[in-house]
Design a protein around this motif. Structure first.
Motif, PDB file in Angstrom:
ATOM      1  N   SER A  19      -6.546   2.528  10.958  1.00  0.00           N
ATOM      2  CA  SER A  19      -5.378   2.116  10.202  1.00  0.00           C
ATOM      3  C   SER A  19      -5.822   1.333   8.969  1.00  0.00           C
ATOM      4  O   SER A  19      -6.973   0.906   8.846  1.00  0.00           O
ATOM      5  CB  SER A  19      -4.457   1.257  11.064  1.00  0.00           C
ATOM      6  N   ALA A  21      -4.968  -1.617   8.192  1.00  0.00           N
ATOM      7  CA  ALA A  21      -5.276  -2.993   8.600  1.00  0.00           C
ATOM      8  C   ALA A  21      -6.695  -3.090   9.145  1.00  0.00           C
ATOM      9  O   ALA A  21      -7.415  -4.058   8.869  1.00  0.00           O
ATOM     10  CB  ALA A  21      -4.274  -3.473   9.641  1.00  0.00           C
ATOM     11  N   GLN A  22      -7.119  -2.077   9.912  1.00  0.00           N
ATOM     12  CA  GLN A  22      -8.488  -2.085  10.431  1.00  0.00           C
ATOM     13  C   GLN A  22      -9.499  -1.954   9.301  1.00  0.00           C
ATOM     14  O   GLN A  22     -10.518  -2.644   9.297  1.00  0.00           O
ATOM     15  CB  GLN A  22      -8.678  -0.948  11.434  1.00  0.00           C
ATOM     16  N   ALA A  24      -9.074  -2.844   6.189  1.00  0.00           N
ATOM     17  CA  ALA A  24      -9.046  -4.100   5.437  1.00  0.00           C
ATOM     18  C   ALA A  24      -9.818  -5.184   6.165  1.00  0.00           C
ATOM     19  O   ALA A  24     -10.553  -5.973   5.543  1.00  0.00           O
ATOM     20  CB  ALA A  24      -7.609  -4.543   5.204  1.00  0.00           C
ATOM     21  N   ALA A  25      -9.688  -5.245   7.478  1.00  0.00           N
ATOM     22  CA  ALA A  25     -10.422  -6.252   8.250  1.00  0.00           C
ATOM     23  C   ALA A  25     -11.923  -5.998   8.178  1.00  0.00           C
ATOM     24  O   ALA A  25     -12.714  -6.942   8.051  1.00  0.00           O
ATOM     25  CB  ALA A  25      -9.953  -6.243   9.702  1.00  0.00           C
TER      26      ALA A  25
END
Length: 162
Positions: A19, A21-22, A24-25
């Protein structure tokens, strides 16, 4: 086409879709890892020890050239702008002109002008010394950052022990 012809191409494992978010992390973690490593260490890893020393020599040469250029500009500004203006200022302030007696010209125009020029000369030397010391401090910081060496205690202390 048969499946036997495409067999070796399909041996790769399918990638998991991540995803946003993953991703970006993971990017944030990679940036944090990169920020934790000092720039000098990254440059030494990329350039090697001799490359870091060459880069340091280039930085020091640039600092010396920059401080020399700044000192030259300061000295030329003082010689071309300040000194003639001081002569005019003293002459107009004292009212001494070319028709005045020689003793009056020496006492009221030349002596104050020479004194002010001496002050300007000293101020220019003080400013040049400050530029040179700033250049030395920056060169020491660059050496420490690029080579990772600790500065010598004898070199970093002045006569007061600071």
């Amino acid at each position: 086409m048969s499946s036997a012809a495409t067999g070796p191409e399909n041996t790769r494992k399918p990638r998991q879709k991540k995803s946003a978010a993953q991703r970006a992390a993971e990017a944030k973690q990679a940036d944090a890892d990169r920020a934790a490593t000092p720039l000098g260490a990254r440059l030494r890893a990329r350039l090697g020890e001799s490359g870091a020393r060459s880069l340091l020599a280039l930085v020091r040469g640039g600092l010396v050239a920059g401080s020399a250029l700044a000192s030259y500009v300061l000295a030329m500004f003082a010689a071309v702008t300040l000194v003639p203006n001081l002569f005019v200022m003293v002459a107009s302030g004292t009212g001494v002109g070319p028709t005045s007696p020689l003793e009056m010209q020496l006492a009221h125009w030349l002596a104050p002008s020479v004194f002010l020029i001496g002050l300007v000369f000293v101020l220019v030397l003080v400013a040049m010394r400050a530029l040179w010391r700033a250049q030395l401090r920056l060169a020491e910081r660059a050496r420490h950052a690029l080579l990772g060496e600790e500065s010598d205690a004898a070199q970093s202390t002045d006569s007061a022990g600071h």
